[in-house]
Design an enzyme around this catalytic site. Structure first.
Site, short mmCIF file in Angstrom:
data_model
loop_
_atom_site.label_atom_id
_atom_site.label_comp_id
_atom_site.label_asym_id
_atom_site.label_seq_id
_atom_site.Cartn_x
_atom_site.Cartn_y
_atom_site.Cartn_z
N ASP A 225 14.01 93.46 16.40
CA ASP A 225 13.72 94.88 16.51
C ASP A 225 13.58 95.30 17.99
O ASP A 225 12.95 94.58 18.78
CB ASP A 225 12.39 95.14 15.78
CG ASP A 225 12.07 96.62 15.62
OD1 ASP A 225 12.87 97.32 14.99
OD2 ASP A 225 11.02 97.06 16.13
N GLU A 284 18.95 94.39 17.60
CA GLU A 284 18.94 95.84 17.42
C GLU A 284 18.74 96.40 18.82
O GLU A 284 17.62 96.51 19.33
CB GLU A 284 17.79 96.29 16.51
CG GLU A 284 17.91 97.77 16.16
CD GLU A 284 16.67 98.62 16.43
OE1 GLU A 284 16.68 99.79 16.10
OE2 GLU A 284 15.67 98.11 16.99
C1 NOJ Z 1 13.58 100.07 14.94
C2 NOJ Z 1 13.32 99.99 13.47
O1 NOJ Z 1 14.53 99.84 12.80
C3 NOJ Z 1 12.58 101.25 13.11
O2 NOJ Z 1 12.48 101.42 11.72
C4 NOJ Z 1 11.23 101.23 13.76
O3 NOJ Z 1 10.58 102.45 13.53
C5 NOJ Z 1 11.37 101.03 15.27
N1 NOJ Z 1 12.33 100.04 15.62
C6 NOJ Z 1 10.05 100.61 15.85
O4 NOJ Z 1 9.76 99.30 15.45
#
Ligand code: NOJ
Length: 558
Positions: A225, A284
């Protein structure tokens, strides 16, 4: 430790049997959003037992792996992306025993499991953060986060001008143990999500240990993440405005995509490589360019990085071709596969995005033209699955689910909706629980309702309603994934060859295979490139010519 999967034998782009390519290079990976997939205990909230019970469905769908969004102990301020304990399961999702059972059952079906790792921030209820608050300013325990005195005569102003991604300042002021106003702490997301200080060795050690914990339990990898956010520019400089902002570029921020993140992933890669079975790291990382994304997947770093440039591309021949070419070219020097994705739990589902006018972004509150959106979504999916590399499928897209754009505000839970005062943050619309059956409580999601209301018309979009129905979106996905397995050229390799095609049509050729996509709103006649394998809408073939309907993709074997 659970038993690990053997890599399947694959073919090279030249068709010769060769050393098996690592499984993840062309894997189709299905994203499960645990609270909304299947509810095993009837409390209205999805859970690990529910997911386990539906693994046979995923096997039959034909995916290679499953990525689970967070299921860790969490106060759920951001649907689990605020982790209070990285080694425990939130009771609403089950227990560690359930996680172990889920991984074992998946492996028994030859499905891999990727878990979500949230290293940029934790929950404000994480022990470390609570201790840091208790100990007060000057405490060494505060060094694991970004605590700073405020600006202004009484420290009443935030330490810098950074804004939270969810709206409002990226800093929250604390109270000292004696109740007086104290320091501020940094949170790029909600105030309940304090950012870790990744310069601190204890933070680095802790995450290496967390990686090992899940690898030992049998996890096949991690979706990381906010992989672009861990390292902040030295001194936490202001972003500023005007000329300074121009210098930084619109998307380059002192808290994103700093070069220092790469050293962290190199150290993680070394850990993963100690384990058998090609465990993977998936970034991500929202970066300004595909070239910057490619840096995350250099040979000694991560394995995959979501291609968000592709996700945000409009339904337009030239734009699509440009982003496909650009992505493949950017990945080639680092030798990584491109990782295609059209939907996830943070963006309006692509069936709804494509039914709206282009250029509106990924947080839509309008349904747009449902029929058009679904038609394009099906075509876009077949195009994606024809490209070389790995692809992610977000739960429910195989049912052609639209976003639920008219959720009443009072049922919404997305923290960004509240911080943006209802003007943004419509992510609950893509998180509505999956309909499994035509009837029954929450259409088979569980026996006790559903944490977000499901539209009545979802009965006819349920798995039950679509199974065995020729032309249904579910059967289209099943057929496409089966074809990907039968035709090793699909997914493999690194390149596509573009063929001449009428305006508005993309025609790409891979080994033994051609994919044609009509992005226009009218049927297009073209020479049939081969034998029709699969199409997102009925294609008429006569006398060596094919009529490709509006907004449709067809696959051909040649
Ligand atoms: C990306 C995640 O996919 C999202 O759902 C989240 O709110 C943010 N990162 C913060 O962790």
């Amino acid at each position: 430790m659970t038993q690990h999967l053997a890599a399947p034998a694959t073919a090279t782009t030249s068709g010769h049997r060769a050393e098996p390519a690592p499984w993840w290079r062309d894997a189709v990976i299905y994203q499960v959003y645990p609270r909304s997939f299947a509810d095993g205990n009837g409390d209205g909230m999805g859970d690990l037992a529910g997911i386990r019970s539906r693994l046979p469905y995923l096997k039959e769908l034909g995916v290679d792996a499953v990525w689970l969004s967070p299921f860790y102990a969490s106060p759920q301020a951001d649907a689990g992306y605020d982790v209070a304990d990285y080694r425990a399961i939130d009771p609403m999702f089950g227990t560690l025993h359930d996680a172990d059972a889920l991984i074992r059952s998946a492996h028994a079906l030859d499905l891999r499991i990727i878990v979500d790792l949230v290293p940029n921030h934790c929950s404000d209820q994480h022990d470390w953060f609570r201790q840091a608050l208790r100990e007060g300013p000057g405490s060494r325990l505060r060094e694991r986060f970004h605590f700073r005195p405020g600006k202004g005569a009484d420290g009443e102003l935030p330490p810098n001008d950074w804004e939270s991604i969810f709206g409002g300042p990226a800093w929250t002021r604390t109270a000292n143990p004696d109740g007086t106003p104290g320091e501020w702490y940094l949170h790029l997301f909600a105030p309940e999500q304090p950012d870790f200080n990744w310069e601190h060795p204890a933070v680095q050690d802790e995450f290496r240990s967390i990686l090992r914990f899940w690898l030992d339990l049998g996890a096949d990898g991690f979706r990381v993440d906010v992989a672009h956010g861990l390292v902040k520019a030295p001194g936490l400089p202001d972003i500023g405005s005007g000329d300074q902002l121009k210098l930084l570029g619109n998307d380059v921020m002192p808290f994103f995509d700093q070069d220092g993140v790469h050293e962290i992933y190199r150290s993680w890669r070394r850990i993963l490589d100690e384990y058998e079975g090609e465990r993977v790291l998936v970034a991500e990382a929202w970066t300004p360019t595909v070239e910057r994304t490619a840096l995350y997947v250099r040979p000694d770093e991560m394995h995959q990085a979501f291609n968000f440039q592709y996700l945000t591309t409009n339904w337009d021949e030239k734009e699509l071709r440009e982003v496909i070419d650009g992505s493949l070219a950017a990945m080639r020097p680092v030798g990584a596969p491109t990782t295609w994705v059209l939907s996830n739990h943070d963006v309006t589902r692509h069936a709804t995005r494509f039914g709206n006018p282009p250029g509106l972004g990924t947080q839509l509150r309008e349904q747009g033209d449902r029929e058009l959106g679904l038609r394009r979504a099906r075509a876009a999916t077949l195009l994606m699955l024809a490209l070389p590399g790995s692809a992610y499928v977000y739960q429910g897209e195989e049912l052609g689910l639209p976003d639920v754009t008219d959720l009443p505000d009072e049922v919404r839970q997305d923290p960004s909706f509240f911080r943006a005062e209802g003007q943004d943050g419509f992510r609950d619309g893509c998180r509505v629980p999956i309909p499994w059956t035509r009837e029954g409580s929450s259409y088979g999601f569980g026996s006790g309702g559903s944490w977000l209301p499901q539209p009545a018309e979802w009965a006819e979009l349920s798995v039950e309603a679509q199974t065995g129905v020729a032309g249904s979106t579910l059967e289209l996905y099943r057929a496409a994934l089966a074809a990907r397995r039968e035709h090793p050229g699909l997914g493999a390799g690194e390149a596509v060859t573009w063929l001449d095609a009428p305006d508005g049509v993309l025609a790409l050729s891979r080994e033994g295979f051609v994919c044609t996509t009509n992005t226009t709103g009218a049927p297009v006649r073209l020479p049939a490139p081969g034998a029709l394998l699969l199409a997102s809408a009925p294609v008429a073939v006569n006398d060596g010519f094919a009529v490709l309907p509006a907004d449709a993709t067809a696959w051909w074997t040649v």
